[in-house]
Structures are given as C-alpha cells and as structure tokens.
Write an enzyme that holds these catalytic residues in place. Structure first.
Site, PDB file in Angstrom:
ATOM      1  N   ASP A  27      -2.779   9.759  -7.750  1.00 46.82           N
ATOM      2  CA  ASP A  27      -2.524   8.741  -8.774  1.00 46.82           C
ATOM      3  C   ASP A  27      -3.503   7.565  -8.719  1.00 46.82           C
ATOM      4  O   ASP A  27      -3.683   6.946  -7.676  1.00 46.82           O
ATOM      5  CB  ASP A  27      -1.100   8.222  -8.591  1.00 46.82           C
ATOM      6  CG  ASP A  27      -0.571   7.485  -9.805  1.00 46.82           C
ATOM      7  OD1 ASP A  27      -1.204   6.491 -10.207  1.00 46.82           O
ATOM      8  OD2 ASP A  27       0.463   7.899 -10.346  1.00 46.82           O
ATOM      9  N   SER A  69      -3.128   6.901 -14.156  1.00 46.56           N
ATOM     10  CA  SER A  69      -1.858   7.609 -14.231  1.00 46.56           C
ATOM     11  C   SER A  69      -1.491   7.881 -15.696  1.00 46.56           C
ATOM     12  O   SER A  69      -2.251   8.501 -16.421  1.00 46.56           O
ATOM     13  CB  SER A  69      -0.779   6.809 -13.502  1.00 46.56           C
ATOM     14  OG  SER A  69       0.337   7.612 -13.201  1.00 46.56           O
TER      15      SER A  69
END
Length: 323
Positions: free
Chosen positions: A152, A38
């Site tokens: 993510d 991320s």
C-alpha cells in the site's frame, strides 16, 4: 483551470475522489496530472485511462453480498483477502494499457517492503500499478513488480504531493481521506453494528463463500472483524464501551486496532507531506464518512465528495476572482 490531483489513501472513502473529479469536470476544469496512493491510485488510474465513468457505474451497483464475493477471503500468511476478483473487474474495465501510454500523466505510489522506501510507478501495466498500491497491510497480500515486493502506497505517502510537483498546472488539489468530522465531538461514540444485525449478516454471508479456505477464515476472529466492517447501523444494541472503568473508551477488536493505528500513522505522515508540498487547495473527507471496507456505499460517498468539492472550489474560485 489546469488541475493536478493528489488522491489520498483511505479504503472505501476513496469513492469521494470520484465525486471531486466529477465536480471538476462539471466546471470545465482540465485534469493534467494525477498521483494516487491505495484507493487514490485505483481511481486515479481509471481517470487517467478515461475509464472512470464505467468503473463508477459498476461500483455503484455493488451490494454487500457482491462486495464480500469480490474480496474473496482466504487464509494466507500475507493477507486475509485475495481481492483478485476486484482486480479482474478493474482489468476488464481498463483493458490492456500501460502507464506511459495514458493520455493524462499518472503516478501510482506504493511502498517497497524490503527497502522501506516509497516507490513511484510510472511505467508498465496500469493494473499492476494499481494492484501494488492497494495492498493494505494485513489484509491484501503484497504484489511483486520488477522484482520489488510492493504494498500500500499509504504506508509512507498517504497524500502523494511530490509526484505532481513538476506538473504544469494552474492549481494543485490534494484530497485527504482522513479528515476530522466536524459534527462528531471528541469522545463521542461512533455507531457500531448491533449483535443481531451482525449475526444476520453472518448467516446470509456464509452461504456465499464457496471454498473451504473462505469458510475457515469466517470461523476466525479476524474473519468476523473483517465482516463487521461491512455492517452499518444507526442503532447499537450491544454495549461497546466499558461503563465501569471508562464510559467513553471503546472496546476495539483486533482489526479495528490495526485499522485505527494505520489511520493515525497516515494522518501524521500526511501533515508532514502537506507542510513540505502545500497544495493550492486541500479537500478533507471526514474519516467517519464510512468504514474502510464499505465498498457497497459508492453512490453515497461519491455524492459527499461532490458536495465537499463544490464548497472548496467555490471558495477557491471566489479568491481568484477577487484577486
């Protein structure tokens, strides 16, 4: 020292990664491998490409209004935020570069939403690797890379230690963005935005969004919850707790429930990862440093990262000199 870094996920708290990297450079340590999930993938990719200083200058100049424009709200089935403008800025800083050509070995970690497995991106355009890893569930739409629907990296691997396990380094350092705040006691209420500040922010922001889709998002509760993430206040004129039933139980909105759920799951996964691949040094950034979407607070969070790194590296180097 030759250092390998595992940069964890955690939204705007990821600016702390920059502070840690700056402290490592200040001490003359060499970064020889990076893995990130991320926001950790974004900072790590820029560092591996030698473009982190340019990004830091740009990020430190962002205001709340600029961040709202960059997040670019939209009504879609897969995400409330397009975030394409942020990636455009990152691409401009990065240039046309592939992961395999970077001077520092780099791994971006994402999650395959179809197979349910963690994916290590070690080839292809760096901007694609970053875009896939920052696709926060429910906020930013997943990204297709090589026929895989990726989201993510923090969903399954919030602190990606495994990709740096084989790096030839003297020290492995993991940076967690989900640490507990030692100054906040259990049950103590955290600062919440006042109704007046939120209303002022709402009025000033509505004029910035120039599409019907964006305005319609801001008319929804989800849109309001997203905007609320940007407002910081030391005051809390609105009562956020149910005083009659449970004085210390906060009333969480839909976005806050989702965000806290992700935080809890990622903290549990991180504990398992660190047990399997213990780093030589763990730096924990408190979860209360800032909200996940407080991207206008770069300078403040970077400095916190530097301070935490300074203390941790002093201890590590002190142990080394004693031995």
């Amino acid at each position: 020292m030759r250092v390998a870094l595992a940069l964890g996920s955690g939204g705007a708290r990821g600016y702390a990664h920059i502070g840690v990297i700056e402290e490592l450079h200040e001490r003359g340590h060499e970064i020889v491998g990076i893995a990130g999930s991320s926001m950790g993938a974004l900072v790590g990719g820029l560092q591996a490409a030698g473009r982190l200083d340019e990004y830091t200058t740009w990020a430190s100049s962002l205001t709340q209004r600029a961040v709202l424009r960059l997040l670019d709200p939209s009504i879609t089935a897969a995400g409330v935020l397009r975030a394409g403008k942020i990636l455009d800025a990152v691409r401009e800083i990065l240039g046309d570069v592939c992961v395999e050509d970077l001077p520092i070995p780099y791994t971006s970690v994402a999650t395959d939403l179809i197979t349910g497995k963690s994916v290590w991106i070690q080839r292809g355009p760096v901007d694609d690797a970053i875009r896939a890893s920052i696709a926060i569930p429910g906020l930013i739409a997943p990204h297709v890379v090589d026929g895989r629907l990726l989201a993510d990296g923090g969903i399954l691997d919030p602190i990606p230690m495994a990709p740096i396990a084989s790096v030839n380094a003297d020290v492995t350092i993991a940076i967690s963005l989900a640490g507990a705040d030692p100054e906040v006691r259990r049950g103590e209420r955290e600062p919440r935005p006042s109704a007046e500040r939120l209303s002022r922010m709402w009025r000033s922001t509505s004029s910035l969004l120039d599409t019907k889709a964006a305005r319609s998002v801001l008319d929804t509760q989800t849109g309001r919850n997203v905007l609320g993430r940007f407002v910081s206040s030391e005051e809390d004129s609105e009562e956020s707790f149910n005083e009659q039933a449970a004085p210390l139980v906060p009333k969480l909105g839909g976005f806050e429930v989702m965000n806290r759920t992700i935080d809890i799951a990622q903290a549990a996964l991180a504990r398992h990862t660190l047990a399997a691949y213990p780093p030589d040094l763990l730096i924990e950034v408190p979860r209360t440093v800032c909200r996940s979407l407080d991207f206008h607070r770069a300078s403040e969070v970077i400095e916190i990262g530097r301070e935490l790194a300074e203390t941790a590296l002093d201890n590590l180097e002190g142990r080394g000199s004693e031995s």
